[in-house]
Structure formats: structure tokens, C-alpha cells
Design a protein around this motif. Sequence first.
Motif, PDB file in Angstrom:
ATOM      1  N   GLU A  70      86.558  33.963  34.233  1.00 31.65           N
ATOM      2  CA  GLU A  70      87.140  34.939  33.069  1.00 31.65           C
ATOM      3  C   GLU A  70      88.649  34.423  32.766  1.00 31.65           C
ATOM      4  O   GLU A  70      88.915  33.584  33.405  1.00 31.65           O
TER       5      GLU A  70
ATOM      6  N   THR B 174      91.497  36.396  31.686  1.00 29.42           N
ATOM      7  CA  THR B 174      92.572  37.476  31.865  1.00 29.42           C
ATOM      8  C   THR B 174      93.492  36.996  33.045  1.00 29.42           C
ATOM      9  O   THR B 174      94.553  37.014  32.714  1.00 29.42           O
TER      10      THR B 174
ATOM     11  N   ARG C 260      80.147  31.574  35.846  1.00 27.46           N
ATOM     12  CA  ARG C 260      79.774  32.563  37.052  1.00 27.46           C
ATOM     13  C   ARG C 260      78.261  32.375  37.427  1.00 27.46           C
ATOM     14  O   ARG C 260      77.492  31.974  36.652  1.00 27.46           O
TER      15      ARG C 260
ATOM     16  N   GLU D 294      75.660  33.578  37.985  1.00 24.53           N
ATOM     17  CA  GLU D 294      74.669  34.625  37.926  1.00 24.53           C
ATOM     18  C   GLU D 294      73.045  34.277  37.855  1.00 24.53           C
ATOM     19  O   GLU D 294      73.155  33.112  37.617  1.00 24.53           O
TER      20      GLU D 294
ATOM     21  N   GLY E 215      71.028  35.140  27.087  1.00 22.83           N
ATOM     22  CA  GLY E 215      72.121  35.958  27.036  1.00 22.83           C
ATOM     23  C   GLY E 215      73.103  35.872  28.018  1.00 22.83           C
ATOM     24  O   GLY E 215      74.162  36.369  28.030  1.00 22.83           O
TER      25      GLY E 215
ATOM     26  N   TYR F 192      74.483  33.111  31.168  1.00 23.50           N
ATOM     27  CA  TYR F 192      74.496  31.703  31.694  1.00 23.50           C
ATOM     28  C   TYR F 192      75.293  31.608  32.614  1.00 23.50           C
ATOM     29  O   TYR F 192      76.150  32.506  33.074  1.00 23.50           O
TER      30      TYR F 192
ATOM     31  N   GLN G 203      83.956  32.077  25.930  1.00 19.62           N
ATOM     32  CA  GLN G 203      84.689  33.358  25.467  1.00 19.62           C
ATOM     33  C   GLN G 203      85.556  33.074  24.535  1.00 19.62           C
ATOM     34  O   GLN G 203      86.290  32.111  24.582  1.00 19.62           O
TER      35      GLN G 203
ATOM     36  N   GLU H 107      94.818  38.551  24.695  1.00 17.40           N
ATOM     37  CA  GLU H 107      95.458  39.511  25.724  1.00 17.40           C
ATOM     38  C   GLU H 107      96.923  39.840  24.983  1.00 17.40           C
ATOM     39  O   GLU H 107      97.699  38.839  24.751  1.00 17.40           O
TER      40      GLU H 107
ATOM     41  N   ARG I 209      82.968  49.080  33.731  1.00 19.50           N
ATOM     42  CA  ARG I 209      83.344  47.841  33.929  1.00 19.50           C
ATOM     43  C   ARG I 209      83.343  47.142  35.183  1.00 19.50           C
ATOM     44  O   ARG I 209      83.274  47.872  36.218  1.00 19.50           O
TER      45      ARG I 209
ATOM     46  N   TYR J 293      90.536  45.418  37.464  1.00 21.30           N
ATOM     47  CA  TYR J 293      91.854  45.540  36.850  1.00 21.30           C
ATOM     48  C   TYR J 293      92.339  46.592  35.883  1.00 21.30           C
ATOM     49  O   TYR J 293      93.220  47.131  35.601  1.00 21.30           O
ATOM     50  N   TYR J 294      91.172  47.402  35.580  1.00 24.39           N
ATOM     51  CA  TYR J 294      91.446  48.284  34.208  1.00 24.39           C
ATOM     52  C   TYR J 294      92.114  49.592  34.340  1.00 24.39           C
ATOM     53  O   TYR J 294      91.708  50.016  35.642  1.00 24.39           O
TER      54      TYR J 294
ATOM     55  N   ALA K  68      75.985  43.737  25.709  1.00 26.67           N
ATOM     56  CA  ALA K  68      77.536  43.457  25.376  1.00 26.67           C
ATOM     57  C   ALA K  68      78.013  42.266  24.652  1.00 26.67           C
ATOM     58  O   ALA K  68      77.831  41.125  25.398  1.00 26.67           O
ATOM     59  N   VAL K  69      78.380  42.511  23.518  1.00 27.26           N
ATOM     60  CA  VAL K  69      78.907  41.215  22.957  1.00 27.26           C
ATOM     61  C   VAL K  69      80.389  41.035  23.173  1.00 27.26           C
ATOM     62  O   VAL K  69      80.763  39.901  22.990  1.00 27.26           O
TER      63      VAL K  69
ATOM     64  N   GLY L 171      93.530  43.984  26.478  1.00 30.09           N
ATOM     65  CA  GLY L 171      92.788  42.692  25.861  1.00 30.09           C
ATOM     66  C   GLY L 171      91.188  42.903  26.004  1.00 30.09           C
ATOM     67  O   GLY L 171      90.775  43.753  26.099  1.00 30.09           O
ATOM     68  N   PHE L 172      90.580  41.729  25.411  1.00 32.48           N
ATOM     69  CA  PHE L 172      89.319  41.839  25.321  1.00 32.48           C
ATOM     70  C   PHE L 172      88.771  40.420  25.381  1.00 32.48           C
ATOM     71  O   PHE L 172      89.489  39.507  25.189  1.00 32.48           O
TER      72      PHE L 172
ATOM     73  N   GLY M  85      81.734  37.341  23.898  1.00 33.68           N
ATOM     74  CA  GLY M  85      81.006  36.427  24.548  1.00 33.68           C
ATOM     75  C   GLY M  85      80.073  35.585  23.288  1.00 33.68           C
ATOM     76  O   GLY M  85      79.389  36.240  22.604  1.00 33.68           O
TER      77      GLY M  85
END
Length: 425
Positions: A83, A85, A113, A115, A120, A122, A127, A131, A258, A262-263, A280-281, A303-304, A307
Motif C-alpha cells: 500500500e 500510506t 499483496r 492474496e 477484483g 489481484y 491505487q 494523503e 478496516r 494505523y487508523y 470496496a472501490v 487519506g484514501f 483501487g
Amino acid sequence: MSKAIQAVRGMNDLLPDVCERWQHVEATAREVLHAYGYREIRLPVIEKSELFARSIGSLTDIVEKEMYSFEDRSGENLTLRPEGTAGCVRAGIENGFLHNQIQRLWYAGPMFRHERPQKGRYRQFHQIGVEAFGIESPDLDAEIIMMCARLWRALGLDGLTLQLNSLGTLECRMAYRSELVRYFESQRGKLDEDSLRRLDKNPLRILDSKNPAMQDVIAAAPSLMEHLDDASRAHFTKLGDYLRQAGIAITINPRLVRGLDYYTRTVFEWTTDRLGAQSAVCAGGRYDGLVEQLGGKPAPAAGFAVGMERLVELMALQGDKHPGTHPDAFVVLLGEAAEKQGLALAERLRNAGLRIECNCGGGGLKAQLKRADRSGARLALLLGDDEVRNASVTIKDLRDGTQRSIAQSELIDLLHKETSRGITP
Ligand code: HAM
């Protein structure tokens, strides 16, 4: 013939047709981000592994199971970023642009990642992230969410729902965590294997479980909203007011926790019901403690990240019309004299801001017109011995087949009219 090598599982080629859709999304996003004063930052794809353990959290799925980590030739433990951030905060501390400053930044690029790949989801995905640093008040949270809403509008997307929650401060979350563990311990018999594993390490993530059999026990769990400290509650109320005033519909989702540690306070996701399980888009939130946690002087931040694969897929489902990058005209060259002049003619047209594909490699009229068709251009410009002699060009409309001849001196004006493309400097 030896066996062809295939791409790594979960990592996709983006072929030209798909790239055009991506370019449209990227260009639109850039416009929107710049309209709010956000500036681009470009960061390395590889960071020290420790950075992610210390920010995303060592007990999260990402850090425990999904990172592409390796030792490089000097024995350093490195990771392909999962990611953006963490790297952005690292860069801010290292370059000294966070302390006592307001920064509005954006970035775009691949993340990795490990996964289980599915539609949807990968292993290499992309991204566009934002921030913002130095602002603690909820007007910033509202601004970044409004920026997302503007991007959906600019792309012509509808049907995205804003899910919103507050996780409070670290302290109130720890108090809530103890109560949650007490509750789930009392319900041990009803927990699935995944949740039992999470109970010790990351009990808030149990709330995120998608297992239908778990939904009753989750619904009856104590709610984080009721454990918020007064300041976080006021922050959340104000954010809601700002968003309602901006006409943005909110779905408060007390179960939204989430997958990154860190949130603090605001967390949000934009979801759709059109993409199946990977709904989640875009997702993000506030992380007021992270800069200090990573060794910087305290600085609030939010931030955000969008995807890209999911966003582009959603656009395709809606049957978006995106401007292609095909040429305005294809130059057909017949005979030696035309070939001699062709490349220079094409250059003159490009100097006038036109997109021109010029035939290379010879070929007869039929073959060249086939290439012209394939190029996606609407017009073919035919140059043969006659045209060279008369300083003219034959223009063929590839859609209706009509043909006409015009002087080369009038060609640029005519193409500008036909393609409505302005002259670029
Ligand atoms: P995230 O929720 O992990 O947050 O990812 C953000 C978005 O990236 C997701 O909503 C999804 O659209 C997309 N995404 C994540 N994983 C995959 C995958 N395996 N395949 C395809 N798309 C995926 C973050 O990454 C935070 N850094 C966001 C943020 C920025 N929070 C504050 N600032």
C-alpha cells in the motif's frame, strides 16, 4: 518449440484497449486532485519490511500473510509495497516536509499483496492514493470524501455508497477492545476458526467477518460508537454535518474497522453492489498517530486510496465512453515517389497537432487500407504518383468509403475541421 512463459498468477497485462480506459480514469483523477490543490509525489515500490510491520501492524493479514518480502543481495529485508500510506509517511519524515506543515499529496502506482486472486482481487494491483498532513479538524476528512464524490461524478459513475465509521482514539479503542474480547470469550462456541484466531490478535477484525453464520453474534456485540471519547464523537458529528451539507449521502457502518492498524477516528469505504465480493472501490481514513509512530514529530493526517482495477471494471460495466488514443488519419503511400515524401508529410501534420499513423514497410493499396482500418483512424490519406505530381492528397473516409482530392496546402485546415483537434504548440 519450447514452452511459453506465462505471467505470474494474480498479475495482469493491461492491453492497449484497457489502457485507454485507464488513461481516461487517470487523467480525470489528476484533474480532480489538482482542483483541490493536491500535488503528486512518486515513491519507491520497494521499502524496508520493518516500515510495514510498524505502520500497517504486525498482526494484520497484510503483514502476516500477504507481503512479498525478500532478502536482497546485501542481506537487507525488503518488501514490495502492499500500500502507499506507509511509504508516503516515511518520505515525509525523511524529507522533513511534515512537521508544522500542511501537505496535500497524491500518488499512483502498483501495489503487491499475496492474496488469493479472484475477480477484483489481484496480487499486483494499482491505487491512486491521497494523503493530507497537518490538519486535525474534520473539514479535512470532509474534503477528501468530497473529492472522491467529485471523481465519481466526473467519471459518470453512480451507485457508490459511502460507508462511514469512527474508530476513536487509540486509548478508547483499547478499552473497547477489552470489552469486545470479554464478549466474544463468552460466545466462544459460536465463533468460527478465523474469528477464534483473531480473538487473541486482532479482535476488532472479527466484526469484519463475512461468514453468514457469524452475523448474529456480531450484531449483538458491543458497539465501538458507544465507547467513543467526547472529542472523537464531536469530530464525527461535525464530519457528518459537512457531508450532509455537501449533499453526500452517508451510511454509518459501526462494523467498518478496516484491515490496517494505523487508523484513528474517521474510517470510510466507497462500496458498490455491482462487483461481487470485492465491493470496496475506495477506502481510507484518518491516522493521527502514524507519523509519530514511525519516528516523526506528531502530525495529524488523513487519506484514501482508490483501487484502479475495481474502478475501471465498474466503468466498463456502466458502458463508459472514453476517448481512444487512435490516430486521426492513416497515411497510405503508393510508389517510390510517395514513400520518399510520406514520412515528411506525416511529420508536418503532427507538427500541426494531429495524430498520424504513417504506413511503414510498403505493401499494396489493399494491404495498406486494411492497416488503416485496424488503426482506428477515420480517414486515410492516399499519396501516389499522381498526388505527388499535383501536390495533392486523396482523402478516403474509412466509414462510408467516399473519396475526394484536395491540395496538400489545404490539408491541415481540413483535418483540423474534420477531427476538431486544435493546434498544439
Ligand atoms: P486498502 O483498503 O487496503 O487501503 O486498499 C484501498 C483500495 O485498494 C481497496 O478499497 C481496493 O479498491 C483496492 N485493493 C486493495 N487490495 C486489492 C487487491 N488485492 N486487488 C485489487 N484491488 C485492491 C489502503 O491501501 C490504504 N493505504 C488507504 C489509505 C490511504 N488510507 C489512508 N490513506
